[in-house]
Design an enzyme around this catalytic site. Structure first.
Site, PDB file in Angstrom:
ATOM      1  N   ASP A  68       1.702  -1.245   5.644  1.00  0.00           N
ATOM      2  CA  ASP A  68       2.979  -0.626   5.287  1.00  0.00           C
ATOM      3  C   ASP A  68       3.811  -1.759   4.834  1.00  0.00           C
ATOM      4  O   ASP A  68       3.910  -2.851   5.707  1.00  0.00           O
ATOM      5  CB  ASP A  68       3.386  -0.133   6.662  1.00  0.00           C
ATOM      6  CG  ASP A  68       4.456   0.897   6.170  1.00  0.00           C
ATOM      7  OD1 ASP A  68       4.853   1.978   7.063  1.00  0.00           O
ATOM      8  OD2 ASP A  68       5.342   0.643   5.332  1.00  0.00           O
ATOM      9  N   ASP A 127       4.463   2.804  -0.886  1.00  0.00           N
ATOM     10  CA  ASP A 127       4.269   1.512  -0.072  1.00  0.00           C
ATOM     11  C   ASP A 127       3.641   1.537   1.075  1.00  0.00           C
ATOM     12  O   ASP A 127       3.649   0.650   1.935  1.00  0.00           O
ATOM     13  CB  ASP A 127       5.914   1.149   0.225  1.00  0.00           C
ATOM     14  CG  ASP A 127       6.622   1.937   1.541  1.00  0.00           C
ATOM     15  OD1 ASP A 127       5.879   2.979   1.638  1.00  0.00           O
ATOM     16  OD2 ASP A 127       7.540   1.681   2.188  1.00  0.00           O
ATOM     17  N   GLU A 128       2.702   2.493   1.087  1.00  0.00           N
ATOM     18  CA  GLU A 128       1.638   2.432   2.350  1.00  0.00           C
ATOM     19  C   GLU A 128       0.226   2.951   1.908  1.00  0.00           C
ATOM     20  O   GLU A 128       0.113   3.745   0.919  1.00  0.00           O
ATOM     21  CB  GLU A 128       2.431   3.133   3.449  1.00  0.00           C
ATOM     22  CG  GLU A 128       2.556   4.728   3.292  1.00  0.00           C
ATOM     23  CD  GLU A 128       2.967   5.320   4.466  1.00  0.00           C
ATOM     24  OE1 GLU A 128       2.364   5.277   5.627  1.00  0.00           O
ATOM     25  OE2 GLU A 128       4.219   5.772   4.478  1.00  0.00           O
TER      26      GLU A 128
END
Length: 426
Positions: free
Chosen positions: A8, A103-104
DNA sequence: TCTGGGGTCCTAGGACCC
DNA sequence: TCTGGGGTCCTAGGACCC
């Protein structure tokens, strides 16, 4: 036993902005828009978070809590670009990568101990590589399930690597707030609190049958999550598949609520075009068109209609959306308006020859319009109705081409032509 | 505090069919 | 014609996620 990483990125949007403007480093930065705009925080730097600013908070609230913060609009393309760089780094580390959002990501590194060493060492190695390749910080959670790894990466923030040893999952989860469980939001948290359930350990002790009776299907899933179990078991085959989208939508919130019919219809035309464009880009046809209207009190309605045949044409989506709007708008000021396509299909299905040929002509007009937009930008071509209101000035100033039916042939009755009619063949 | 934009999944009721 | 049950499709709303 599987080994799953959850990676993350830390304050992703803000961190990318810091790369482009290093003077932002160490300052209170908020990405989401101007401090006085209608909107919410997309990302806040850790400095801003110290003042109580967090994502999803209204920008105006954020600027009250942290008046000295720097407010940025954000650049979607930059974030997509950096997301791709991170993904490339992950895929160089192991082939089993599933991007969960911009974003992960989840990585299945079960078979990679030979290459990367034990889990914690491998996690630090990956952390280093991402930092070196992109300049960005991330946090990594490691465990035997995606769920526990996700909760774990959150506990590792900021900029940390955390491993939950196999067999200790329940001990790790037990003291944490139920809110940490993905899927438990404000409402579910309140409902659980009413039952005296505050921590994941409280949840884990309950009889799954009680949760099912109280929360339905979701309650049963919740019982599994409290044990740290993934919905699809230890490994589900969807891990690597990128699924087709189920809906495509665009919406717009006005700076100030508006009751101007022309402006509202122009917005519907514009949103319909954006939806149509993406349908064509993905090769989908929509069978259900939906509009969304939100009033000054934030009261929101949706109204949908399913078409006889599937479509990917701006004109058909717009006609449907407009009809839904006319039928349901009572004249009150509108805060937000949206257009959604769902019930997506790969083909448009059967229709009469006449309809078919009309649509063929529109289709080539759309393809031409798409090419122009690619070349000169999204605003160069627009539905005639899109020229009203706030879009008129922009389009007229650039003396852009309008997407209108070609001039009629003389033998056609004048009244049969409208913006809804297909363009003539040359 | 005054609430974006893009999605997913679930529920529930009604229509309609067998 | 006094009335069942299951399946599917459609619509509307809501919780939730990033």
């Amino acid at each position: 036993m599987a080994t799953i990483f959850h990676v993350d990125m830390d304050a992703f949007f803000v961190s990318v902005e810091e790369i482009f403007d290093p003077s932002l480093k160490g300052k209170a930065v908020v990405v989401g828009g101007p401090a006085n705009a209608r909107g919410v925080v997309s990302a806040a730097s850790y400095e801003a978070r110290k003042f109580g600013v967090h994502s999803a908070m209204p920008l105006r609230t954020a600027s009250q809590k942290c008046p000295h913060a720097i407010f940025l609009n954000g650049n979607r393309e930059r974030y997509v670009e950096y997301s791709r760089r991170v993904e490339a780094e992950l895929r160089a580390f192991t082939p089993l990568v599933s991007m969960a959002s911009i974003d992960e990501a989840y990585l299945d590194v079960s078979g990679a101990t030979r290459l990367h060493g034990p889990p914690l060492a491998a996690g630090h190695k990956l952390h280093e590589r991402i930092k070196r390749a992109t300049g960005l910080n991330c946090s990594i959670g490691i465990s035997s399930s995606r769920l526990v790894s996700k909760i774990c990466s959150d506990q590792a923030k900021p900029n940390g690597v955390l491993w939950v040893l196999p067999g200790t999952e329940a001990r790790f989860l037990a003291p944490l707030d139920v809110r940490k469980v993905p899927g438990v939001g404000k409402r579910t948290e309140e409902a659980l609190h009413l039952c005296g359930i505050r921590r994941i350990g409280d949840l884990a002790r309950l009889d799954p049958a009680f949760l099912e009776q109280r929360f339905g299907k979701w309650g049963l899933a919740l019982a599994g999550k409290a044990q740290g179990l993934d919905a699809g078991g230890w490994f589900d085959s969807s891990f690597l598949e990128t699924e087709d989208p189920k809906s495509i939508s665009h919406e717009h919130t006005y700076d100030e609520d508006t009751a101007e019919r022309g402006r509202l219809i122009a917005t519907i035309a514009h949103l319909s075009e954006m939806v149509g464009r993406r349908l064509r880009d993905h090769g989908f046809f929509t069978r259900t068109v939906q509009i969304k209207l939100r009033d000054a009190d934030f009261h929101t309605i949706t109204r949908a209609r399913t078409l006889a045949h599937a479509s990917q044409l701006d004109t058909e989506i717009f006609a449907e959306a407009r009809a839904l709007f006319e039928k349901n708008w009572r004249g009150a000021p509108v805060r937000l308006i949206g257009v959604q396509a769902s019930n997506l299909e790969q083909t448009e299905g059967q229709s009469s020859l006449l309809e078919q040929s009309n649509r063929d002509r529109w289709r080539s007009a759309m393809a031409a319009a798409d090419r122009l937009r690619d070349k000169f930008g999204d605003d160069t071509v627009s539905l005639a109705a899109g020229l009203q209101g706030r879009f008129r000035r922009r389009v007229d100033e650039t003396s852009a081409q309008r997407l209108e039916p070609a001039p009629e042939r003389p033998q056609r009755p004048k009244s049969s032509q409208s913006t809804q009619s297909p363009p003539d063949r040359d």
